[in-house]
Structures are given as C-alpha cells and as structure tokens.
Design a protein around this motif. Structure first.
Motif, mmCIF file in Angstrom:
data_model
loop_
_atom_site.group_PDB
_atom_site.id
_atom_site.type_symbol
_atom_site.label_atom_id
_atom_site.label_comp_id
_atom_site.label_asym_id
_atom_site.label_seq_id
_atom_site.Cartn_x
_atom_site.Cartn_y
_atom_site.Cartn_z
ATOM 1 N N GLU A 98 0.694 -1.404 -0.123
ATOM 2 C CA GLU A 98 -0.155 0.105 0.125
ATOM 3 C C GLU A 98 0.673 1.380 0.112
ATOM 4 O O GLU A 98 2.030 1.405 0.541
ATOM 5 C CB GLU A 98 -0.839 0.095 1.159
ATOM 6 C CG GLU A 98 -1.775 -1.079 1.251
ATOM 7 C CD GLU A 98 -2.749 -1.055 2.515
ATOM 8 O OE1 GLU A 98 -3.453 -2.184 2.502
ATOM 9 O OE2 GLU A 98 -2.314 -0.513 3.626
ATOM 10 N N VAL A 99 0.104 2.422 -0.545
ATOM 11 C CA VAL A 99 0.973 3.776 -0.613
ATOM 12 C C VAL A 99 -0.123 4.549 0.236
ATOM 13 O O VAL A 99 -1.307 4.743 -0.146
ATOM 14 C CB VAL A 99 1.014 4.354 -1.935
ATOM 15 C CG1 VAL A 99 1.595 5.786 -1.769
ATOM 16 C CG2 VAL A 99 2.073 3.216 -2.362
ATOM 17 N N HIS A 100 0.072 5.194 1.591
ATOM 18 C CA HIS A 100 -0.559 6.025 2.035
ATOM 19 C C HIS A 100 -0.145 7.417 2.142
ATOM 20 O O HIS A 100 1.246 7.640 2.239
ATOM 21 C CB HIS A 100 -0.554 5.634 3.696
ATOM 22 C CG HIS A 100 -1.112 4.296 4.028
ATOM 23 N ND1 HIS A 100 -2.209 4.095 4.780
ATOM 24 C CD2 HIS A 100 -1.046 2.966 3.370
ATOM 25 C CE1 HIS A 100 -2.774 3.093 4.682
ATOM 26 N NE2 HIS A 100 -1.848 2.158 4.104
ATOM 27 N N ALA A 101 -1.041 8.427 2.209
ATOM 28 C CA ALA A 101 -0.575 9.762 2.348
ATOM 29 C C ALA A 101 -1.360 10.492 3.578
ATOM 30 O O ALA A 101 -2.453 10.339 3.666
ATOM 31 C CB ALA A 101 -1.042 10.360 0.922
ATOM 32 N N ILE A 102 -0.526 10.992 4.295
ATOM 33 C CA ILE A 102 -0.813 11.582 5.602
ATOM 34 C C ILE A 102 -1.002 13.146 5.054
ATOM 35 O O ILE A 102 0.300 13.674 4.896
ATOM 36 C CB ILE A 102 -0.213 11.150 6.769
ATOM 37 C CG1 ILE A 102 -0.335 9.691 6.976
ATOM 38 C CG2 ILE A 102 -0.669 11.832 7.914
ATOM 39 C CD1 ILE A 102 0.241 9.027 8.232
ATOM 40 N N MET A 103 -1.884 13.703 5.237
ATOM 41 C CA MET A 103 -2.100 15.197 4.854
ATOM 42 C C MET A 103 -2.435 15.693 6.024
ATOM 43 O O MET A 103 -3.239 15.279 6.972
ATOM 44 C CB MET A 103 -2.722 15.443 3.642
ATOM 45 C CG MET A 103 -2.278 14.691 2.376
ATOM 46 S SD MET A 103 -3.042 15.106 1.025
ATOM 47 C CE MET A 103 -2.546 16.564 0.442
ATOM 48 N N GLY A 104 -2.486 17.168 5.953
ATOM 49 C CA GLY A 104 -3.096 18.057 7.216
ATOM 50 C C GLY A 104 -2.449 19.343 7.193
ATOM 51 O O GLY A 104 -1.054 19.700 6.718
ATOM 52 N N PRO A 105 -3.048 20.294 8.075
ATOM 53 C CA PRO A 105 -2.445 21.518 8.159
ATOM 54 C C PRO A 105 -0.961 21.567 8.839
ATOM 55 O O PRO A 105 -0.725 20.372 9.499
ATOM 56 C CB PRO A 105 -3.228 22.415 8.841
ATOM 57 C CG PRO A 105 -4.382 21.500 9.419
ATOM 58 C CD PRO A 105 -4.027 20.163 8.710
ATOM 59 N N ASN A 106 -0.334 22.654 9.113
ATOM 60 C CA ASN A 106 1.034 22.837 9.858
ATOM 61 C C ASN A 106 0.506 22.509 11.287
ATOM 62 O O ASN A 106 -0.435 23.146 11.614
ATOM 63 C CB ASN A 106 1.483 24.143 9.600
ATOM 64 C CG ASN A 106 2.285 24.283 8.140
ATOM 65 O OD1 ASN A 106 2.706 23.182 7.800
ATOM 66 N ND2 ASN A 106 2.502 25.388 7.779
ATOM 67 N N GLY A 107 1.539 22.013 12.006
ATOM 68 C CA GLY A 107 1.262 21.421 13.384
ATOM 69 C C GLY A 107 0.249 20.591 13.756
ATOM 70 O O GLY A 107 -0.013 20.473 14.790
ATOM 71 N N SER A 108 -0.333 19.750 12.821
ATOM 72 C CA SER A 108 -1.198 18.800 13.058
ATOM 73 C C SER A 108 -0.545 17.667 13.599
ATOM 74 O O SER A 108 -1.110 16.677 14.066
ATOM 75 C CB SER A 108 -2.048 18.374 11.820
ATOM 76 O OG SER A 108 -1.130 18.128 10.915
ATOM 77 N N GLY A 109 0.645 17.421 13.657
ATOM 78 C CA GLY A 109 1.518 16.217 14.015
ATOM 79 C C GLY A 109 2.092 15.210 13.192
ATOM 80 O O GLY A 109 2.586 14.231 13.402
ATOM 81 N N LYS A 110 1.962 15.807 12.037
ATOM 82 C CA LYS A 110 2.534 14.828 10.859
ATOM 83 C C LYS A 110 3.850 14.319 10.983
ATOM 84 O O LYS A 110 4.204 13.224 10.945
ATOM 85 C CB LYS A 110 2.232 15.561 9.421
ATOM 86 C CG LYS A 110 0.900 15.946 9.013
ATOM 87 C CD LYS A 110 0.744 16.610 7.714
ATOM 88 C CE LYS A 110 1.763 17.414 7.193
ATOM 89 N NZ LYS A 110 1.350 18.987 7.884
ATOM 90 N N SER A 111 4.699 15.388 11.108
ATOM 91 C CA SER A 111 6.061 15.179 10.954
ATOM 92 C C SER A 111 6.523 14.453 12.357
ATOM 93 O O SER A 111 7.443 13.521 12.481
ATOM 94 C CB SER A 111 6.758 16.351 11.048
ATOM 95 O OG SER A 111 7.016 16.839 9.635
ATOM 96 N N THR A 112 5.948 14.771 13.482
ATOM 97 C CA THR A 112 6.076 14.246 14.742
ATOM 98 C C THR A 112 5.758 12.765 14.672
ATOM 99 O O THR A 112 6.649 11.933 15.165
ATOM 100 C CB THR A 112 4.996 14.693 15.873
ATOM 101 O OG1 THR A 112 5.509 16.039 15.955
ATOM 102 C CG2 THR A 112 5.193 14.045 17.365
#
Lengths: 264, 478
Positions: free
Chosen positions: A36-50
């Motif tokens: 699978e290929v997943h994309a996690i998107m979201g505004p700045n500060g939503s915790g994606k990079s964390t």
C-alpha cells in the motif's frame, strides 16, 4: 497498490506523544498493509512530522500512550538503529549534514550494517561502488555525489535525492517520506517520485507525509488520511486529496466535529 | 542516547598498570647536589654538568608560565624525585639480558623488545622512567652510518655531536620547563642521520613512566645532515596513579640543507580518572630548526592523554625555501585540559608553513589551540596556511582558539581558517535511522574530522590513532 494477499505491516492504535511536555499526538490510529501507499496530509502543526519521527525513534518525543506494532513486533521495544535494520526507513524532511564524512563511506557503512543484520553478505568498496552507481542512475545523480561529505553543501533537491538513494539501497519494508516534496523544483520532484515509484512493490509500503497535493500527482496513494490536532480524522481514496486541494482543510474539521457530536 | 555516549567515552585506560620492579630512586627534592648526583650516575663529561648547573641557575630565576589556559594547583618541585631507574646490569650485551619483567611490561604495551618479534621495520628506543632500557636494530642502522641510541650513550660515545647541537634549538633559558629539563634531564633518544642517507626504517621511542613520585624529564635530539631524511615516532603511556606526575621533555630537531625530518607522536599518558583525579602534567617543549636551504620539518601529533597538556611543537624556518608543517589532533575528555598548538617562525626567503589543528573536547574538558605565525622582515615571499577546527562533544566542554599572527614584510601571504562544530543528537539520530549505532557513528564523525591529520601519520600509527580515538570517545556524545 492494494493486494488481496497483503500482510499487516504497521498497526498504530491510540498513539499519544508529547514533546517538552506539550501533547502533540492524541490518539492516532493507522493500519498499513504491504503493497500500500498512504498519504498523510494536514495543516501545519497537526502532528504529521512528529508521527514520522516517533516511528523512527527520535529521542525528543515521549510516547505517553497507545501501541505501535511493526510486523508483529512492538516497535517501541527496538532502539532507533534496530528499527532501521528491521526495515523502517525515514526519508528526512531536513537531511542532516555530516561534515568530513564522505558520502560513499557513509552509504557503504549503512548498507553493510543493515545487510549484516539481515544475514546477508557485505560488499567490499569496489563491489559497493558498482552497486551504488547503478542505484544512482535511478535518481539521475552525478557520480561526484559520492566524493562529497554527507549532505554538506547539497542543494535541497540533492539532499532529497540522497535520501531516496538510501531508500533504494536499504530496501525497507516501511518507507516514511517526511515532506519529501518540500524544496523540490518540478524536475527534481519528477525524478524523486519516479525513483520512489520504481521502489514500491507488493512486499513494502510507503507512507508519505505531505502538505500539498502536488506530490500525489506523481506518487498515487491508495489511501489519503487527514490529520488534525494529533489524530487522523478522515480517510479516503486518492480523490480526497483533490478535494483538499480545492477546498482546503477546514471543512474536514467541521465535518469531523459534527460527526463526533452526532455520535455523542 | 546520551547514556550510550557517556559509556563510550568513559572506557577505562588500558595502560594503567604498574610494573613491580626494583628501582633505584633518588630522594625527593632538587638542588645543585641532585644535579651532580644525576650527572655522576651517568658518568657525564664536565661540560655537560656545567650545562646542567647553568640551566639550574637560570631556572631558579624563572617563573612558571601563567599564560596557558589551564588550571592546576602549584607544583611543589621539591616533592618530586628527579631520578628513577630499574635496577639491572649496567651494560647490556643483548636484549636477552633485559629484565624479563621489563620485557613483559613492554610486550603488554604492544612494544616487543626482542628484535625477532619486534615491530617490522621500526627501530625502537625504550625509556622506562629515567633511563633507556633497550634500543632495537642499532647495529643494522649503524651499517649505513645512522646513530640511534639513548641520550646517555650518545653523551659518552658521541660527545662532539651532542655538544655541537644540544641546546642550540631550545636554549636552557627558553622557558621555565625547558630550563628545568636542561638541568635534570635523565635520558631520551639521540638520532643522527649522516649526509645523504635516507633512513631505511622508521625510528621510534617509547616512553613509559612507572614510578609514582618521579618526574620524567627526557631529552631527544635528532640531527639530519645535508640531504638526509628520517621519520621518527614517539609513543607514551603511564600507570594510573591518583597523584599527578610531571613530564617535562625537550625535543630538538635540526635539519641541514635539503634534509627532511618527520616527527610523529601518539601521546597517551594517563589522563586522570573521570573526576579529574591523577594524570600526567605534560609540559613539553619541542622545536625544530630548519637550518638549511630546502629543509623540511614536519610535526604530527595525536594528543589523547595527560591531565594537562602544554605543548607547542614549533618550526624555525631559517633556511631559504624551508618548509614547516604541524598536523595535530588533540582530544580531551572528563576534566582534561589541553593548551596546544605551534609556532612557525619564518626567517628565510620563500619559506612555507602549514598548520592543521583539530581539537575535540568532550566531558568537562577544555581544549585550546594556541599558535603563532611570525614572518620576519627577511622572510620575503613567505607563505602560511592555518586551519583550526574544533569539535564539541556534549554540552559541558570548551574549545578555544588563540591565533597570533605577526607579519613584518609586505609580500608574504598568511591565511587562517577556523571552524567550530558539534556532534549533535540529530547527527546521531540520522546515523541510527540508517542502522548505525552511536559508537560507530561517533567513530566515523571523529575520523572524518581528523582525516587530514591521520593521513600524515605512518600507517601503523594511523591505525593505532584511529582505534585510540574511537576508544576514548565512545559514549561521550549527548
């Protein structure tokens, strides 16, 4: 791609985490199966990079709740280097510069360390040179990359290519691409995406963390997740990304709140 | 991760054992009689006793230098014994007569003294406390006219050479510790390469301090005649005592026309424990005189040991077109203090010098580079290139750079580059994410940082230095 006989690779349940006492992740759930290929998107500060750093084991973040299983093993039982050897790969948003250490030396140590832990043969410098040059063609990299210090003085695009080169070498089970599209011009983006696409197969999985839909034109996801305030609040197919591009993120949050209220 | 790094740096010192051997140790204290005693024990000629006594007179009038960036309690020079020698037969015919306990000691340190087992292609002079106990390959070197022996033997067997050069590069009045050394030096190595001879093997001296309350004051003199060349290596270790021992050496090099001397040191004196208790005070004066035209003097040092290091291997570039080089790696950890660097004094025309200094500070240590580049009015067309890089490991260590540049003509060129970097948590995380543990990562970063210096070392030394550094810094990042 979604396969019938896929295996469970990553299972995240109710993950909570803090950095310097501030709560960043607040009950994140995610399931990733092979192929699978997943994309996690979201505004700045939503915790994606964390989230991506926590999977890799960065010590600045403290996990305060929840579980993460990777191929049936508790991921938090493994030190960062053990996770890497087990097949968790993080392509850094900001790859680190290591002055004085030659890129070819670094790449070879990395490759041989991981190979050894997988019970495979190490390559001597000459064999490795042939091997890495072949992989570099995939990313249209010039051979002088090998002579330079790791990421030192690399342009944004060169750093990202160097990350994907390492992904190509190490053949991970789970590759997390943290904002790999940031700082790339359109040609570099095409090259990097093309590299990633060639590496995707039915045994591994890719999780892309990204801000923009742009990357998803090149690497087409099977699932798109929207993250807000430390949680995944919506999951859809690739068409969700287009919707986000035109409508922004706000409506997802509004919809989510309404749904939550209704449930209560 | 910090804990791993801490463990890595805190590896114990391997050479800290004491050899139990009966020694002839002089009573503590220093006066003119002590000097007469040393001189008579060594059956020295009158001129040398005079040299010593004059040096002692000069020393009495001098003050301990206060300018280095190091701190330690005042040394009581009357509490030190100035002579300590293992008791053995006075004159050794062969290596088989060396006390087996000594042979075992040096084998344990990786310096076998039997020539049949000796390091291939390296002649070694071995100094134990105040005396030279053995010199290997002496006869083989004599065949090509090279004199390689202890300083004591040289004084007796080649007095004209010793008298001609001793104290000509570093006069006794040069500084406090040079004066002290000139008064009380006990042994060291002497090396003379005659005209046109390229020394067929590396020469080396291994220094070992064994007695707790003695100081080591060795004196080394290397003379390369016209067109001669030599590569010289020096290694040092000492037992781990809780008290401090003083090591105040003097090394003088003289290179005549077209001669070439390369002097490499791996200094691993006991550095004290993790709380800064014990360790050697390494107060050393080293200087080379590039006397002839086209001569070259090159210093390479890897300084890892000693509680305190105060050392500036220097070059006086007197001959036209002569070349001076200084390549240094200084590593400090725990509470070690190092104030080290070089002086390049350009006097001849078109003289050139290169300085590459790499300082690494971990723990609570303090590491200073101090260097002088001086270009005299006569040194037209002189050039210098200096590069001083510091690396910090952890949050509590210090790195300092004190460059002094004095140029007295207007057609010379001086370049100075400096940088400071830090092994960061982020770098280690990057390595870890690629499967590489902290230990291997630190070793790779440090070796990358030091590579310009390590590639100047002879092969076996480079391997040893690399291992020593990874060993010393294992676990120190955090």
């Amino acid at each position: 791609m979604i396969y019938q006989d896929s295996r469970l690779l990553l299972e995240v349940r109710g993950l909570c985490a803090t950095v310097n006492g501030t709560e960043i992740l607040k009950g994140l759930d995610l399931t990733v199966r092979s192929g699978e290929v997943h994309a996690i998107m979201g505004p700045n500060g939503s915790g994606k990079s964390t989230f991506s750093k926590i999977l890799a084991g960065h010590s600045a973040y403290e996990v305060t709740g929840g579980t993460v299983m990777f191929e049936g093993q508790n991921l938090f039982d493994l030190a960062p280097e053990e996770r890497a050897r087990a097949g968790v790969f993080l392509a850094f948003q900001y790859p680190i510069e290591i002055p004085g250490v030659g890129n070819s030396q670094f790449l070879r140590l990395t490759y041989n360390t991981v190979q050894t832990h997988r019970g495979k043969e190490e390559l001597d410098p000459l064999e490795f040179d042939d091997f890495v040059r072949e992989k570099m063609k995939l990313l249209e990299m010039s051979p002088d990359f090998l002579e330079r210090s790791v990421n030192e003085g690399f342009s944004g695009g060169e750093k990202k290519r160097n990350e994907i080169l390492q992904m190509a070498m190490l053949d991970p089970r789970l590759a997390i691409l943290d904002e790999t599209d940031s700082g790339l011009d359109i040609d570099a983006l095409r090259i990097v995406a093309n590299g990633v696409n060639q590496l995707a197969n039915k045994d591994n999985a890719i999780v892309m963390v990204t801000h923009y839909q742009r990357l998803l034109n090149y690497i087409v996801p099977d699932y798109v997740h929207v993250m807000e305030a430390g949680r995944i609040i919506k999951t859809g197919g690739k068409e969700l990304a287009f919707e986000l591009e035109t409508r922004g993120y706000d409506w997802v949050g509004v919809e989510h709140k309404a749904a939550t209220r209704a449930a209560v | 991760m910090s804990a791993t790094l801490q463990n890595l740096v805190n590896q114990p010192y391997k050479h800290g054992f004491v050899t139990s051997i009966e020694s002839d140790v002089a009573p503590k204290g220093l006066n003119a009689d002590t000097i007469r005693m040393i001189s008579s024990k060594k059956k020295e000629p009158e001129w040398l006793l005079e040299f010593r006594l004059k040096s002692y007179e000069a020393w009495l009038k001098m003050e301990e230098p206060a300018w280095p960036n190091v701190h330690y309690p005042k040394i009581d020079f009357q509490a030190i014994s100035y002579y300590s020698a293992p008791k053995q037969k006075p004159k050794l015919k062969s290596m088989d007569e060396v006390d087996p306990e000594l042979l075992r000691t040096f084998e344990k340190l990786g310096v076998p003294l039997h020539e049949r087992m000796a390091l291939a292609g390296v002649a070694v002079d071995v100094i134990f406390d105040s005396v030279s106990v053995a010199t290997t390959y002496k006869d083989k070197l004599a065949e090509v006219g090279i004199i390689f022996c202890s300083m004591s033997e040289a004084v007796l067997d080649h007095p004209e050479l010793v008298q001609k050069y001793l104290g000509t590069v570093i006069p006794p009045s040069d500084n406090f510790y040079a004066a002290l050394n000139s008064a009380v030096f006990t042994d060291g190595s002497f090396c003379y390469i005659p005209k046109g001879v390229k020394c067929p093997m590396d020469l080396s001296t291994y220094f070992r301090i064994n007695t707790e309350e003695s100081g080591q004051f060795e004196r080394t003199l290397i003379v390369a005649e016209e067109g001669a060349s030599v590569s010289y290596l020096e290694g040092c270790t000492a037992p781990a005592f809780s008290s401090n021992q003083l090591h105040a050496a003097v090394v003088e090099l003289v290179a005549l026309d077209n001669a070439d001397i390369k002097y490499s040191t791996v200094q691993n004196w006991y550095a004290g424990d993790e709380n800064g208790i014990g360790g050697i005070y390494n107060f050393v004066t080293k200087r080379g005189l590039a006397k002839g035209v086209n001569s070259r003097i090159s210093w390479t040092q890897v300084e890892t040991g000693s509680a305190i290091t105060w050392k500036y291997p220097s070059c006086v570039l007197l001959g036209d077109n002569s070349v001076g080089e200084f390549y240094s790696v200084a590593v400090t950890n725990h509470y070690q203090q190092a104030d080290t660097g070089t002086k390049m004094i350009h006097i001849g025309k078109n003289t050139r010098s290169t300085i590459v200094s790499k300082g690494i500070s971990a723990g609570h240590s303090n590491n200073s580079y101090r260097g002088l580049v001086k270009i005299a009015p006569s040194a037209t067309g002189a050039r210098n290139y200096s590069q001083c890089d510091s690396m910090l490991v952890g949050h509590q260590s210090g790195a300092h750079t004190f460059p002094y540049i004095q140029v007295a003509n207007n057609n010379s060129q001086v370049e100075h580059e400096a940088s400071t970097s830090k092994i960061g948590e982020d770098q280690l995380f990057y390595f870890a994410q690629r499967g590489i543990d902290a230990e291997a990562a630190v070793s790779m970063i440090i070796n990358g940082f030091c590579k310009d210096v390590f590639q100047q070392l002879p092969m076996e030394f480079a391997v040893e230095a690399t291992a020593l550094l990874s060993f010393k810094l294992e676990g120190s990042v955090g």
